[in-house]
Design a protein around this motif. Sequence first.
Motif, PDB file in Angstrom:
ATOM      1  N   PHE A 151      76.727  23.841  46.536  1.00  0.00           N
ATOM      2  CA  PHE A 151      76.296  24.121  47.915  1.00  0.00           C
ATOM      3  C   PHE A 151      75.348  23.043  48.438  1.00  0.00           C
ATOM      4  O   PHE A 151      74.630  23.262  49.406  1.00  0.00           O
ATOM      5  CB  PHE A 151      75.608  25.488  47.977  1.00  0.00           C
ATOM      6  CG  PHE A 151      76.532  26.648  47.718  1.00  0.00           C
ATOM      7  CD1 PHE A 151      77.179  27.289  48.762  1.00  0.00           C
ATOM      8  CD2 PHE A 151      76.777  27.078  46.429  1.00  0.00           C
ATOM      9  CE1 PHE A 151      78.037  28.353  48.522  1.00  0.00           C
ATOM     10  CE2 PHE A 151      77.637  28.149  46.182  1.00  0.00           C
ATOM     11  CZ  PHE A 151      78.268  28.782  47.231  1.00  0.00           C
ATOM     12  N   MET A 152      75.370  21.903  47.825  1.00  0.00           N
ATOM     13  CA  MET A 152      74.445  20.831  48.187  1.00  0.00           C
ATOM     14  C   MET A 152      74.618  20.422  49.654  1.00  0.00           C
ATOM     15  O   MET A 152      75.727  20.327  50.162  1.00  0.00           O
ATOM     16  CB  MET A 152      74.680  19.625  47.278  1.00  0.00           C
ATOM     17  CG  MET A 152      73.641  18.539  47.400  1.00  0.00           C
ATOM     18  SD  MET A 152      73.918  17.198  46.202  1.00  0.00           S
ATOM     19  CE  MET A 152      75.356  16.415  46.939  1.00  0.00           C
ATOM     20  N   VAL A 153      73.499  20.238  50.332  1.00  0.00           N
ATOM     21  CA  VAL A 153      73.480  19.802  51.729  1.00  0.00           C
ATOM     22  C   VAL A 153      74.334  20.716  52.608  1.00  0.00           C
ATOM     23  O   VAL A 153      75.041  20.268  53.506  1.00  0.00           O
ATOM     24  CB  VAL A 153      73.939  18.339  51.867  1.00  0.00           C
ATOM     25  CG1 VAL A 153      73.484  17.755  53.202  1.00  0.00           C
ATOM     26  CG2 VAL A 153      73.383  17.468  50.758  1.00  0.00           C
ATOM     27  N   VAL A 158      73.990  27.770  36.490  1.00  0.00           N
ATOM     28  CA  VAL A 158      73.854  27.148  37.803  1.00  0.00           C
ATOM     29  C   VAL A 158      73.685  25.652  37.560  1.00  0.00           C
ATOM     30  O   VAL A 158      72.713  25.212  36.953  1.00  0.00           O
ATOM     31  CB  VAL A 158      72.641  27.705  38.583  1.00  0.00           C
ATOM     32  CG1 VAL A 158      72.547  27.048  39.960  1.00  0.00           C
ATOM     33  CG2 VAL A 158      72.738  29.219  38.719  1.00  0.00           C
ATOM     34  N   GLY A 159      74.631  24.858  38.004  1.00  0.00           N
ATOM     35  CA  GLY A 159      74.633  23.427  37.729  1.00  0.00           C
ATOM     36  C   GLY A 159      73.587  22.654  38.493  1.00  0.00           C
ATOM     37  O   GLY A 159      72.966  23.156  39.434  1.00  0.00           O
ATOM     38  N   GLU A 160      73.388  21.403  38.112  1.00  0.00           N
ATOM     39  CA  GLU A 160      72.402  20.547  38.765  1.00  0.00           C
ATOM     40  C   GLU A 160      72.758  20.363  40.240  1.00  0.00           C
ATOM     41  O   GLU A 160      73.921  20.261  40.610  1.00  0.00           O
ATOM     42  CB  GLU A 160      72.313  19.198  38.057  1.00  0.00           C
ATOM     43  CG  GLU A 160      73.591  18.389  38.061  1.00  0.00           C
ATOM     44  CD  GLU A 160      73.432  17.075  37.334  1.00  0.00           C
ATOM     45  OE1 GLU A 160      72.365  16.825  36.751  1.00  0.00           O
ATOM     46  OE2 GLU A 160      74.397  16.275  37.368  1.00  0.00           O
ATOM     47  N   TYR A 161      71.724  20.361  41.065  1.00  0.00           N
ATOM     48  CA  TYR A 161      71.861  20.189  42.513  1.00  0.00           C
ATOM     49  C   TYR A 161      72.801  21.210  43.158  1.00  0.00           C
ATOM     50  O   TYR A 161      73.335  20.970  44.243  1.00  0.00           O
ATOM     51  CB  TYR A 161      72.342  18.767  42.857  1.00  0.00           C
ATOM     52  CG  TYR A 161      71.362  17.694  42.469  1.00  0.00           C
ATOM     53  CD1 TYR A 161      70.274  17.383  43.274  1.00  0.00           C
ATOM     54  CD2 TYR A 161      71.514  17.016  41.262  1.00  0.00           C
ATOM     55  CE1 TYR A 161      69.361  16.409  42.908  1.00  0.00           C
ATOM     56  CE2 TYR A 161      70.600  16.038  40.875  1.00  0.00           C
ATOM     57  CZ  TYR A 161      69.528  15.736  41.710  1.00  0.00           C
ATOM     58  OH  TYR A 161      68.613  14.772  41.335  1.00  0.00           O
ATOM     59  N   ALA A 162      73.012  22.338  42.509  1.00  0.00           N
ATOM     60  CA  ALA A 162      73.937  23.351  43.046  1.00  0.00           C
ATOM     61  C   ALA A 162      73.553  23.752  44.467  1.00  0.00           C
ATOM     62  O   ALA A 162      74.406  23.925  45.340  1.00  0.00           O
ATOM     63  CB  ALA A 162      73.972  24.569  42.138  1.00  0.00           C
ATOM     64  N   PHE A 163      72.249  23.911  44.696  1.00  0.00           N
ATOM     65  CA  PHE A 163      71.745  24.227  46.029  1.00  0.00           C
ATOM     66  C   PHE A 163      70.741  23.151  46.453  1.00  0.00           C
ATOM     67  O   PHE A 163      69.723  23.435  47.075  1.00  0.00           O
ATOM     68  CB  PHE A 163      71.096  25.612  46.040  1.00  0.00           C
ATOM     69  CG  PHE A 163      72.058  26.727  45.699  1.00  0.00           C
ATOM     70  CD1 PHE A 163      72.821  27.330  46.679  1.00  0.00           C
ATOM     71  CD2 PHE A 163      72.204  27.149  44.380  1.00  0.00           C
ATOM     72  CE1 PHE A 163      73.712  28.348  46.354  1.00  0.00           C
ATOM     73  CE2 PHE A 163      73.094  28.169  44.052  1.00  0.00           C
ATOM     74  CZ  PHE A 163      73.853  28.770  45.039  1.00  0.00           C
ATOM     75  N   GLY A 164      71.045  21.918  46.130  1.00  0.00           N
ATOM     76  CA  GLY A 164      70.153  20.800  46.428  1.00  0.00           C
ATOM     77  C   GLY A 164      70.166  20.425  47.895  1.00  0.00           C
ATOM     78  O   GLY A 164      71.197  20.507  48.564  1.00  0.00           O
ATOM     79  N   ALA A 198      68.434  22.272  40.873  1.00  0.00           N
ATOM     80  CA  ALA A 198      69.454  23.257  41.252  1.00  0.00           C
ATOM     81  C   ALA A 198      69.096  23.955  42.556  1.00  0.00           C
ATOM     82  O   ALA A 198      69.958  24.215  43.396  1.00  0.00           O
ATOM     83  CB  ALA A 198      69.636  24.280  40.141  1.00  0.00           C
ATOM     84  N   PHE A 199      67.810  24.263  42.725  1.00  0.00           N
ATOM     85  CA  PHE A 199      67.329  24.886  43.958  1.00  0.00           C
ATOM     86  C   PHE A 199      66.289  23.954  44.568  1.00  0.00           C
ATOM     87  O   PHE A 199      65.180  23.816  44.057  1.00  0.00           O
ATOM     88  CB  PHE A 199      66.720  26.267  43.669  1.00  0.00           C
ATOM     89  CG  PHE A 199      67.718  27.241  43.108  1.00  0.00           C
ATOM     90  CD1 PHE A 199      68.530  27.986  43.943  1.00  0.00           C
ATOM     91  CD2 PHE A 199      67.844  27.397  41.738  1.00  0.00           C
ATOM     92  CE1 PHE A 199      69.459  28.882  43.419  1.00  0.00           C
ATOM     93  CE2 PHE A 199      68.766  28.290  41.204  1.00  0.00           C
ATOM     94  CZ  PHE A 199      69.576  29.029  42.049  1.00  0.00           C
ATOM     95  N   SER A 201      63.876  22.077  38.281  1.00  0.00           N
ATOM     96  CA  SER A 201      65.054  22.843  38.683  1.00  0.00           C
ATOM     97  C   SER A 201      64.805  23.676  39.936  1.00  0.00           C
ATOM     98  O   SER A 201      65.757  24.029  40.643  1.00  0.00           O
ATOM     99  CB  SER A 201      65.522  23.743  37.538  1.00  0.00           C
ATOM    100  OG  SER A 201      64.510  24.649  37.157  1.00  0.00           O
ATOM    101  N   ILE A 202      63.540  23.979  40.227  1.00  0.00           N
ATOM    102  CA  ILE A 202      63.199  24.762  41.424  1.00  0.00           C
ATOM    103  C   ILE A 202      62.103  24.017  42.176  1.00  0.00           C
ATOM    104  O   ILE A 202      60.988  23.834  41.673  1.00  0.00           O
ATOM    105  CB  ILE A 202      62.722  26.174  41.049  1.00  0.00           C
ATOM    106  CG1 ILE A 202      63.848  26.939  40.333  1.00  0.00           C
ATOM    107  CG2 ILE A 202      62.265  26.941  42.290  1.00  0.00           C
ATOM    108  CD1 ILE A 202      63.414  28.258  39.743  1.00  0.00           C
ATOM    109  N   TYR A 203      62.419  23.582  43.400  1.00  0.00           N
ATOM    110  CA  TYR A 203      61.469  22.782  44.173  1.00  0.00           C
ATOM    111  C   TYR A 203      61.557  23.150  45.648  1.00  0.00           C
ATOM    112  O   TYR A 203      62.635  23.082  46.254  1.00  0.00           O
ATOM    113  CB  TYR A 203      61.761  21.293  43.985  1.00  0.00           C
ATOM    114  CG  TYR A 203      60.857  20.380  44.788  1.00  0.00           C
ATOM    115  CD1 TYR A 203      59.511  20.259  44.472  1.00  0.00           C
ATOM    116  CD2 TYR A 203      61.357  19.643  45.852  1.00  0.00           C
ATOM    117  CE1 TYR A 203      58.687  19.433  45.211  1.00  0.00           C
ATOM    118  CE2 TYR A 203      60.535  18.814  46.597  1.00  0.00           C
ATOM    119  CZ  TYR A 203      59.201  18.711  46.269  1.00  0.00           C
ATOM    120  OH  TYR A 203      58.384  17.899  47.006  1.00  0.00           O
ATOM    121  N   ALA A 204      60.424  23.563  46.229  1.00  0.00           N
ATOM    122  CA  ALA A 204      60.371  23.963  47.632  1.00  0.00           C
ATOM    123  C   ALA A 204      59.532  22.972  48.430  1.00  0.00           C
ATOM    124  O   ALA A 204      58.552  22.419  47.924  1.00  0.00           O
ATOM    125  CB  ALA A 204      59.788  25.368  47.752  1.00  0.00           C
TER     126      ALA A 204
END
Length: 288
Positions: A60-62, A77-83, A104-105, A125-128
């Motif tokens: 779901f990247m970008v 959940v793969g790398e950059y899945a929701f990057g 991932a997130f 893996s989780i960055y806001a």
Amino acid sequence: GVLFNKDKTKLICYPMDKAEESYEMPDSVEEIGVYAFAYSTNLRQVDFPSSVTTIGAGAFMVSYIESVVLPDSVKTVGEYAFGSTTNMKYVEIGSGVESVGDNAFDGFFSAIVLPSSLTNLAKDSIYAYGDLTIYYDGTQEQMAQLIADEIISCDGELTVVYGKPAAKGEYEGFRYIETPSGEIHIYNYVGNAQEVTVPSYINEKPVTCIGSTFMNYVVDFNTGDLVQNNIKKITIPDTVTRISAIAFYGNTNLKEVELPDTLTRIGESAFRETLIYNQSINWYDNGL
């Protein structure tokens, strides 16, 4: 249309220019392929069936997806899945997840629900991008280790609430979370009003916090500009004690704000690049 393998157990590709804003995935799908939904700029909501076990890298990247609620069936959940999901507001990870890849997130989300069973996470893996509130049903020691290992981080203030949200919903355009202690945190406004008054109470519980994703804007990937709502005035009630970092960032139409004396924190860049911020008349001693 949407591309699957022969028996529809793997979703291979979702057309990035597909017009629909929501998508209900067939319950035969077990795997979401690499970059399957990447750059889907119209898509806002995806319903994940309980059959899904794997979400591929960059799936779901970008994209413009607004929230993610992963069922307990998801294991990887793969790398950059929701990057680089600049429209992301809320994330909930199911208890079955065993592995989360790098970045991932990664996005503007201001609230995330994590199970204590989640242990195999990659660094970063989780960055806001603003303030982040974590709802966590594990121990303080477990969370301290996740932070120390640089698995979870944000650009603003990191807050940990121990326990799962008591409720989550929408009230008159305000999307909110009720904390285990009975406070209401508003994390997003999706209404169309130009003059907005934040409610003091929702379901008889006090509204105490405005989240980093309050503004309903996203980044236009073609121009780099912010696509935003048109709030011109906002009134904050005296039940609110915290306005999170970047809460109103980039709303160039916002020219009037009524703030209560009860505020104990206004996060970094909360009003940056608003009409208030950009008018020098509102500055005094290098501050607003």
